[in-house]
Design a protein around this motif. Structure first.
Motif, short mmCIF file in Angstrom:
data_model
loop_
_atom_site.label_atom_id
_atom_site.label_comp_id
_atom_site.label_asym_id
_atom_site.label_seq_id
_atom_site.Cartn_x
_atom_site.Cartn_y
_atom_site.Cartn_z
N SER A 149 62.67 110.43 -26.74
CA SER A 149 61.94 109.19 -26.92
C SER A 149 61.13 109.19 -28.21
O SER A 149 61.37 110.02 -29.08
CB SER A 149 61.03 109.02 -25.69
OG SER A 149 60.56 107.71 -25.66
N GLN A 150 60.21 108.23 -28.33
CA GLN A 150 59.32 108.15 -29.52
C GLN A 150 57.90 107.92 -29.03
O GLN A 150 57.70 107.49 -27.89
CB GLN A 150 59.74 106.97 -30.41
CG GLN A 150 61.06 107.16 -31.10
CD GLN A 150 61.58 105.88 -31.72
OE1 GLN A 150 61.44 104.80 -31.14
NE2 GLN A 150 62.20 105.98 -32.87
N LYS A 151 56.95 108.11 -29.92
CA LYS A 151 55.54 108.02 -29.46
C LYS A 151 55.19 106.63 -28.91
O LYS A 151 54.39 106.52 -27.99
CB LYS A 151 54.55 108.49 -30.53
CG LYS A 151 54.43 107.60 -31.73
CD LYS A 151 53.30 108.11 -32.62
CE LYS A 151 52.99 107.23 -33.81
NZ LYS A 151 54.00 106.34 -34.36
N GLY B 219 71.92 116.77 -18.82
CA GLY B 219 72.04 115.49 -19.54
C GLY B 219 70.81 115.07 -20.31
O GLY B 219 69.77 115.74 -20.31
N ILE B 220 70.97 113.95 -20.98
CA ILE B 220 69.88 113.37 -21.79
C ILE B 220 69.52 112.00 -21.20
O ILE B 220 70.40 111.27 -20.76
CB ILE B 220 70.35 113.20 -23.25
CG1 ILE B 220 70.52 114.57 -23.92
CG2 ILE B 220 69.38 112.33 -24.05
CD1 ILE B 220 71.07 114.52 -25.34
N VAL B 221 68.23 111.69 -21.20
CA VAL B 221 67.79 110.35 -20.85
C VAL B 221 67.11 109.77 -22.10
O VAL B 221 66.04 110.22 -22.49
CB VAL B 221 66.81 110.36 -19.65
CG1 VAL B 221 66.32 108.95 -19.33
CG2 VAL B 221 67.48 110.98 -18.42
N ALA B 222 67.79 108.83 -22.74
CA ALA B 222 67.27 108.23 -23.98
C ALA B 222 66.38 107.05 -23.62
O ALA B 222 66.84 106.09 -23.02
CB ALA B 222 68.43 107.76 -24.85
N VAL B 223 65.10 107.13 -23.95
CA VAL B 223 64.17 106.06 -23.63
C VAL B 223 63.69 105.42 -24.93
O VAL B 223 62.96 106.05 -25.70
CB VAL B 223 62.95 106.59 -22.84
CG1 VAL B 223 62.00 105.44 -22.49
CG2 VAL B 223 63.39 107.34 -21.59
N GLY B 224 64.15 104.20 -25.20
CA GLY B 224 63.73 103.55 -26.44
C GLY B 224 64.70 102.47 -26.86
O GLY B 224 65.48 101.96 -26.05
N GLY B 225 64.67 102.15 -28.15
CA GLY B 225 65.56 101.13 -28.69
C GLY B 225 66.84 101.73 -29.23
O GLY B 225 67.24 102.84 -28.85
N GLY B 226 67.47 101.00 -30.14
CA GLY B 226 68.76 101.42 -30.69
C GLY B 226 68.70 102.73 -31.45
O GLY B 226 69.66 103.50 -31.43
N VAL B 227 67.57 102.98 -32.10
CA VAL B 227 67.46 104.22 -32.86
C VAL B 227 67.55 105.43 -31.93
O VAL B 227 68.31 106.36 -32.15
CB VAL B 227 66.14 104.23 -33.68
CG1 VAL B 227 65.78 105.63 -34.13
CG2 VAL B 227 66.27 103.29 -34.88
N VAL C 43 67.77 104.30 -21.21
CA VAL C 43 66.72 103.42 -20.70
C VAL C 43 66.31 102.56 -21.89
O VAL C 43 65.65 103.03 -22.81
CB VAL C 43 65.52 104.22 -20.13
CG1 VAL C 43 64.43 103.27 -19.63
CG2 VAL C 43 65.97 105.15 -19.01
N ALA C 44 66.80 101.32 -21.89
CA ALA C 44 66.66 100.45 -23.08
C ALA C 44 65.33 99.72 -23.05
O ALA C 44 65.01 99.03 -22.08
CB ALA C 44 67.81 99.45 -23.11
N THR C 45 64.54 99.86 -24.13
CA THR C 45 63.19 99.29 -24.12
C THR C 45 62.92 98.26 -25.22
O THR C 45 61.80 97.83 -25.38
CB THR C 45 62.13 100.40 -24.23
OG1 THR C 45 62.26 101.00 -25.53
CG2 THR C 45 62.28 101.45 -23.14
N THR C 46 63.95 97.93 -26.01
CA THR C 46 63.79 96.80 -26.94
C THR C 46 64.78 95.73 -26.50
O THR C 46 65.78 96.03 -25.84
CB THR C 46 64.09 97.18 -28.41
OG1 THR C 46 65.48 97.51 -28.53
CG2 THR C 46 63.23 98.34 -28.90
N THR D 70 59.30 96.35 -19.85
CA THR D 70 58.94 97.21 -21.00
C THR D 70 58.80 96.39 -22.28
O THR D 70 58.14 96.82 -23.22
CB THR D 70 59.99 98.32 -21.24
OG1 THR D 70 61.26 97.70 -21.50
CG2 THR D 70 60.12 99.26 -20.06
N LEU D 71 59.39 95.18 -22.29
CA LEU D 71 59.33 94.36 -23.51
C LEU D 71 57.94 93.79 -23.75
O LEU D 71 57.64 93.29 -24.83
CB LEU D 71 60.36 93.23 -23.44
CG LEU D 71 61.81 93.69 -23.23
CD1 LEU D 71 62.74 92.50 -23.21
CD2 LEU D 71 62.24 94.68 -24.30
N ARG D 72 57.07 93.87 -22.72
CA ARG D 72 55.69 93.38 -22.89
C ARG D 72 54.97 94.06 -24.04
O ARG D 72 54.14 93.47 -24.70
CB ARG D 72 54.90 93.64 -21.60
CG ARG D 72 55.13 92.60 -20.56
CD ARG D 72 53.97 92.61 -19.57
NE ARG D 72 54.23 91.69 -18.50
CZ ARG D 72 54.25 92.03 -17.21
NH1 ARG D 72 54.01 93.27 -16.86
NH2 ARG D 72 54.50 91.12 -16.30
#
Ligand SMILES: NC(=O)c1ccc[n+]([C@@H]2O[C@H](COP(=O)([O-])OP(=O)(O)OC[C@H]3O[C@@H](n4cnc5c(N)ncnc54)[C@H](O)[C@@H]3O)[C@@H](O)[C@H]2O)c1
Ligand SMILES: [Zn+2]
Length: 365
Positions: A43-45, A99-107, A128-131, A170-172
């Motif tokens: 993820s990212q900060k 496995g990996i759980v990717a939490v964030g946007g396209g990057v 886990v798409a957040t954008t 999450t888009l909030r």
């Protein structure tokens, strides 16, 4: 929660769209990973507020949870970050079943998905798409990539996720510019496939910009269904259908490249690119003059740019960048052009003079 099925030669998967899904991450992931396996949350900060809920939900279902933070921005899609993540996986003893759980946007999902495709020759991952862009586009379809100095997404793979979770709540926390830019891609789906979605956006654009979650959920569902259908039928972009998702993108890549990826975010470049494509279609008598106008009204209403006047770009420079784009085929430029709202065709052999005229009309020198 709604589930959308996606077909893939490497394994079918589901997209879950709804609200308050993060506390259910563990239960949803249990459907695709065996309890006890290791999962690396990548993820990212900016996503920190959500990670506790996700990690707790995964731990409760018996997963061994680890986490890895990527830097913010496109810079995360680099060879250096790919190797840093691979080493982190290795250090924690990750094996093929983990496995990996990717939490964030396209990057995040492009880098994490690519790492998943090459670490130990391939492990599975969840998005886990957040954008909004990730929920309608990048989390679906299995394209993963990193960038080279020479250009974006030049090294990558087709490696579909095992599951996609799109919680619109999450888009909030998503910055407004990111939301609005993603609407460029959303409007794209309306033009290429879905007149009802286009009309809904004309009526509810303001609501969406105010982050009305019911309206956003409707839009995410409509777009995710379109993308899921397209990539299920044309997974590797070999049958022509997946290429329609590039509406506006031939121009957009030319503009982004000429600006060296400064000044516009991708969805904004796509908005301008769609304007150019619609104008080109009208010029070639492929669609009614009213189409570019109607599209422009919607783009402006959703706070998207429609011209490149302020950038002082030369038409020939943009054209040169367009010719270098990897999406051209066999040396000729291909354009996805609208016939009417909801229908596009792919056109080749368009005189460069016509393309130059369109670029100048949009503000190039
Ligand atoms: N694989 C594909 O099919 C595909 C398709 C389209 C685009 N892409 C790629 O996607 C990337 C762009 O993705 P993006 O638009 O999602 O941008 P992004 O992933 O850079 O996210 C935008 C910013 O929002 C932050 N963020 C993410 N979710 C947030 C949230 N819920 N709240 C607050 N901040 C949040 C991120 O940390 C980042 O700073 C590009 O690299 C592009 O090449 C891939
Ligand atoms: Zn795009």
């Amino acid at each position: 929660m709604k589930m959308i099925p996606v077909k893939s030669s490497k394994g079918n998967y589901k997209i879950c769209v709804g609200q308050a899904l993060l506390p259910k991450t563990g239960a949803l992931v249990s459907g695709v990973f065996s309890p006890g396996v290791r999962l690396m949350i990548v993820s990212q900060k900016n996503l920190a507020p959500y990670l506790k809920t996700i990690a707790a939900s995964l731990s409760k279902k018996g997963f061994e949870v680890h986490s890895h933070t990527l830097p913010d921005g496109e810079i995360a899609k680099s060879g250096a970050e790919l190797f840093r993540l691979s080493r982190a996986l290795l250090a924690k003893g990750f094996e093929r079943r983990d496995g990996i759980v990717a939490v964030g946007g396209g990057v995040v999902s492009d880098l994490a998905g690519f790492a998943a495709s090459v670490y130990l020759r391939g492990i599975r991952y969840v998005n886990v798409a957040t954008t909004l862009l990730a929920q309608v586009d990048s989390s679906i379809g299995g394209k993963t990539a990193i960038d080279l100095q020479e250009g974006k997404n030049l090294v990558g793979s087709f490696w579909p996720p095992a599951l996609v979770i799109s919680d619109v709540q999450t888009l909030r926390s998503l910055p407004l510019r990111e939301l609005s830019a993603s609407l460029g891609e959303v409007i794209k789906y309306g033009v290429i496939r879905d007149p009802a979605l286009f009309r809904f956006l004309e009526q509810s654009g303001k609501k969406i910009l105010r982050k009305d979650l019911a309206a956003i959920e409707k839009v995410v569902l409509a777009c995710a269904r379109i993308k899921a259908g397209v990539v299920s039928r044309d997974e590797f972009e070999t049958k022509g259908e997946r290429a329609i998702l590039n509406y506006g993108h031939t121009f957009a890549h030319g503009i982004e490249g000429s600006l060296e990826y400064q000044g516009l975010v991708h969805g904004e470049a796509v908005a301008i690119g769609m304007m150019m494509a619609a104008q080109l279609a009208a010029d070639l008598d492929l669609c009614d003059e009213a189409l570019p106008w109607r599209q422009m009204k919607l783009l402006v209403a959703t706070k998207l740019p429609v011209s490149i006047k302020r950038f002082n770009l030369k038409a020939d420079a943009i054209l040169k960048t367009m010719m270098k784009d990897k999406k051209k085929s066999q040396g000729t430029l291909r354009f996805v052009l609208p016939r009417r709202i909801g229908q596009v065709t792919i056109e080749k052999n368009i005189p460069l003079e016509k393309v130059r005229r369109i670029l100048r009309l949009a503000g190039a020198k």
